[in-house]
Design a protein around this motif. Structure first.
Motif, PDB file in Angstrom:
ATOM      1  N   ARG A  26      -7.832  -7.458 -49.631  1.00  0.00           N
ATOM      2  CA  ARG A  26      -8.951  -8.832 -49.607  1.00  0.00           C
ATOM      3  C   ARG A  26      -9.820  -9.264 -48.472  1.00  0.00           C
ATOM      4  N   SER A  27      -9.075  -8.679 -47.513  1.00  0.00           N
ATOM      5  CA  SER A  27      -9.866  -9.257 -46.077  1.00  0.00           C
ATOM      6  C   SER A  27     -10.276  -8.081 -44.921  1.00  0.00           C
ATOM      7  N   ALA A  28      -9.487  -6.889 -45.052  1.00  0.00           N
ATOM      8  CA  ALA A  28      -9.778  -5.868 -44.177  1.00  0.00           C
ATOM      9  C   ALA A  28     -10.940  -5.221 -44.397  1.00  0.00           C
ATOM     10  N   PRO A  29     -11.496  -4.636 -45.735  1.00  0.00           N
ATOM     11  CA  PRO A  29     -12.697  -3.756 -45.871  1.00  0.00           C
ATOM     12  C   PRO A  29     -13.722  -4.391 -45.257  1.00  0.00           C
ATOM     13  N   GLN A  30     -14.647  -3.625 -44.714  1.00  0.00           N
ATOM     14  CA  GLN A  30     -16.068  -4.171 -44.444  1.00  0.00           C
ATOM     15  C   GLN A  30     -16.968  -3.700 -45.434  1.00  0.00           C
ATOM     16  N   PRO A  31     -18.334  -4.214 -45.377  1.00  0.00           N
ATOM     17  CA  PRO A  31     -19.197  -4.002 -46.644  1.00  0.00           C
ATOM     18  C   PRO A  31     -19.472  -2.530 -46.608  1.00  0.00           C
ATOM     19  N   ASP A  32     -19.485  -1.679 -45.846  1.00  0.00           N
ATOM     20  CA  ASP A  32     -19.483  -0.210 -45.937  1.00  0.00           C
ATOM     21  C   ASP A  32     -18.286   0.694 -46.180  1.00  0.00           C
ATOM     22  N   THR A  33     -17.072  -0.146 -46.324  1.00  0.00           N
ATOM     23  CA  THR A  33     -15.783   0.548 -46.425  1.00  0.00           C
ATOM     24  C   THR A  33     -15.760   1.181 -48.149  1.00  0.00           C
ATOM     25  N   LEU A  34     -15.416   2.341 -48.115  1.00  0.00           N
ATOM     26  CA  LEU A  34     -15.189   2.948 -49.435  1.00  0.00           C
ATOM     27  C   LEU A  34     -13.516   2.665 -49.640  1.00  0.00           C
ATOM     28  N   VAL A  35     -13.119   2.405 -50.985  1.00  0.00           N
ATOM     29  CA  VAL A  35     -11.588   2.061 -51.136  1.00  0.00           C
ATOM     30  C   VAL A  35     -11.434   2.903 -52.546  1.00  0.00           C
ATOM     31  N   ALA A  36     -10.402   3.717 -52.304  1.00  0.00           N
ATOM     32  CA  ALA A  36      -9.888   4.727 -53.337  1.00  0.00           C
ATOM     33  C   ALA A  36      -8.566   4.330 -53.690  1.00  0.00           C
ATOM     34  N   SER A  37      -8.239   4.608 -54.992  1.00  0.00           N
ATOM     35  CA  SER A  37      -6.628   4.357 -55.278  1.00  0.00           C
ATOM     36  C   SER A  37      -6.602   5.767 -56.081  1.00  0.00           C
ATOM     37  N   ILE A  38      -5.038   5.990 -55.847  1.00  0.00           N
ATOM     38  CA  ILE A  38      -4.467   7.299 -56.674  1.00  0.00           C
ATOM     39  C   ILE A  38      -3.137   6.893 -57.526  1.00  0.00           C
ATOM     40  N   CYS A  39      -3.343   7.095 -58.934  1.00  0.00           N
ATOM     41  CA  CYS A  39      -2.461   6.640 -59.730  1.00  0.00           C
ATOM     42  C   CYS A  39      -2.274   4.955 -59.748  1.00  0.00           C
ATOM     43  N   SER A  40      -0.806   4.578 -59.597  1.00  0.00           N
ATOM     44  CA  SER A  40      -0.686   3.123 -59.822  1.00  0.00           C
ATOM     45  C   SER A  40      -1.399   2.531 -58.786  1.00  0.00           C
ATOM     46  N   GLY A  41      -1.801   2.960 -57.746  1.00  0.00           N
ATOM     47  CA  GLY A  41      -2.455   2.327 -56.606  1.00  0.00           C
ATOM     48  C   GLY A  41      -3.632   1.375 -57.140  1.00  0.00           C
ATOM     49  N   PRO A  83     -16.286   0.430 -38.868  1.00  0.00           N
ATOM     50  CA  PRO A  83     -17.425   0.932 -39.716  1.00  0.00           C
ATOM     51  C   PRO A  83     -17.225   2.466 -40.072  1.00  0.00           C
ATOM     52  N   ARG A  84     -17.650   2.792 -41.407  1.00  0.00           N
ATOM     53  CA  ARG A  84     -17.569   4.159 -41.804  1.00  0.00           C
ATOM     54  C   ARG A  84     -16.126   4.371 -42.082  1.00  0.00           C
ATOM     55  N   SER A  85     -15.240   3.566 -42.789  1.00  0.00           N
ATOM     56  CA  SER A  85     -13.872   3.657 -43.267  1.00  0.00           C
ATOM     57  C   SER A  85     -13.900   4.085 -44.696  1.00  0.00           C
ATOM     58  N   LEU A  86     -12.767   5.079 -44.829  1.00  0.00           N
ATOM     59  CA  LEU A  86     -12.295   5.348 -46.392  1.00  0.00           C
ATOM     60  C   LEU A  86     -10.900   4.734 -46.530  1.00  0.00           C
ATOM     61  N   VAL A  87     -10.425   3.946 -47.482  1.00  0.00           N
ATOM     62  CA  VAL A  87      -9.255   3.437 -47.628  1.00  0.00           C
ATOM     63  C   VAL A  87      -8.775   4.369 -48.716  1.00  0.00           C
ATOM     64  N   ILE A  88      -7.559   4.888 -48.912  1.00  0.00           N
ATOM     65  CA  ILE A  88      -6.881   5.453 -50.095  1.00  0.00           C
ATOM     66  C   ILE A  88      -5.546   5.040 -50.139  1.00  0.00           C
ATOM     67  N   VAL A  89      -5.470   4.270 -51.490  1.00  0.00           N
ATOM     68  CA  VAL A  89      -4.271   3.624 -51.544  1.00  0.00           C
ATOM     69  C   VAL A  89      -3.268   4.419 -52.584  1.00  0.00           C
ATOM     70  N   ALA A  90      -2.203   5.045 -52.031  1.00  0.00           N
ATOM     71  CA  ALA A  90      -1.268   5.882 -52.788  1.00  0.00           C
ATOM     72  C   ALA A  90      -0.510   5.047 -53.842  1.00  0.00           C
ATOM     73  N   GLY A  91      -0.297   5.824 -54.986  1.00  0.00           N
ATOM     74  CA  GLY A  91       0.576   5.255 -56.079  1.00  0.00           C
ATOM     75  C   GLY A  91       2.058   5.155 -55.636  1.00  0.00           C
ATOM     76  N   ASN A  92       2.844   4.551 -56.606  1.00  0.00           N
ATOM     77  CA  ASN A  92       4.248   4.618 -56.503  1.00  0.00           C
ATOM     78  C   ASN A  92       5.036   5.280 -57.587  1.00  0.00           C
TER      79      ASN A  92
END
Length: 331
Positions: free
Chosen positions: A97-112, A68-77
């Motif tokens: 597609r499977s790991a984030p929970q309902p309260d998970t924030l997901v962010a991407s940087i550049c091509s992420g 719970p209370r997670s932030l995922v940041i996907v870096a670019g390539n």
């Protein structure tokens, strides 16, 4: 927000190193300065090459589920056309597609953002990416509203950024959101990124505005005001903090901060008043007192220099909490 925010930087082979290192250092510094951030770096493989040829090792595996209370940041390539065809990148898309929970924030940087698109996370959402990848993102997420010329875009639980140095802008925004504006300002200053750019418009956070200079005396005075904006600081007191004369501080402030001392002080008082108004539990008179204004009338007069509507109307548009008229609790 209460409780720690678990921050997970997700990397794939040939990661653009600045996409990862800039935001990761911002988050690390925020945690070191007392912010409630728990920073991790994970990948589908334990070691991988970066855009600069050096390798990153001892990388944690992608967690099967996120706490719970997670932030995922996907870096670019560095070369997303080829890089995202590899099994490691496909594994990240599947994981998203499977790991984030309902309260998970997901962010991407550049091509992420392309990996978020591959996971179906951008369908029907507003998003952005590096200017050279706008067409590629539109093809990857045909139902998304891909916005150009944006540093970063927030749509619900998903945040996307233009990449490279804008990853730092996004990280500072997230630090401000979860750790407060003062912490974000301190991290920005430590990174020598005094001017944090906003995602959807050019307006700066008042706590970070007028800090894009390197003069230590002016920063000392600004730090003092930011620590206690409700205090009735005199020019002599601020000059003593800055270790210069009052006349010299007035000149330095105008030259380096671009505003006068009083204007800067009032801007932070208005920023504090906005925070108090958004809470919704105090009267306008109480907010004026806690923000340091001499009276509610004085507060409203200064407020109209910054906002087009009265404080009560501004709060009504943003707060779902009932107002406790007349109640004023010190903090």
């Amino acid at each position: 927000m209460s409780g720690k925010l678990s921050v997970w930087f997700v990397l794939t082979p040939n990661v653009l190193l600045l996409d990862y290192a800039g935001p990761a250092e911002a988050m690390r510094m925020a945690a070191e300065m007392g912010g409630t951030f728990d920073v991790h770096t994970c990948a589908p493989v334990p070691r991988l090459a970066t855009s600069l040829g050096v390798e990153l090792a001892s990388l944690a595996a992608l967690p099967e589920t996120l706490p719970p209370r997670s932030l995922v940041i996907v870096a670019g390539n560095a070369n997303e056309v080829e890089d995202y065809q590899h099994p490691e990148a496909l594994a990240v898309a599947a994981w998203l597609r499977s790991a984030p929970q309902p309260d998970t924030l997901v962010a991407s940087i550049c091509s992420g953002a392309l990996l978020l698109a591959a996971a179906g996370m951008l369908d029907g959402r507003r998003c952005t990416t590096h200017h050279s990848l706008i067409d590629a993102l539109r093809a990857a997420a045909p139902t998304a509203r891909v916005e150009e010329d944006r540093l970063f875009v927030e749509d619900g639980q998903i945040l996307t950024s233009a990449g490279i140095t804008t990853g730092i802008d996004l990280a500072l925004y997230l630090i401000e959101r979860h750790g407060g504006a003062e912490l974000a300002a301190r991290v920005a200053r430590r990174q020598v990124v005094y001017q944090r750019r906003g995602g959807n418009d050019p307006q700066l956070s008042p706590w970070l505005a007028h800090r894009n200079h390197l003069h230590p005396a002016v920063h000392r005075a600004q730090d003092a005001i930011a620590e206690n904006p409700s205090r009735s600081w005199t020019l002599a007191e601020l000059a003593e903090r800055a270790h210069v004369s009052p006349r010299h501080l007035t000149r330095l402030f105008a030259e380096h901060a671009g505003v006068g001392v009083t204007t800067y002080h009032q801007g932070l008082r208005i920023a504090r008043a906005r925070e108090l108004l958004a809470d919704g539990r105090r009267s306008v008179e109480c907010v004026a007192e806690l923000a340091g204004f001499a009276s509610a009338r004085h507060f409203r007069r200064v407020w109209r220099r910054y906002e087009d509507v009265l404080p009560s109307a501004w709060r009504f548009a943003r707060s779902s909490l009932p107002t406790a008229a007349g109640e004023c609790r010190s903090e």
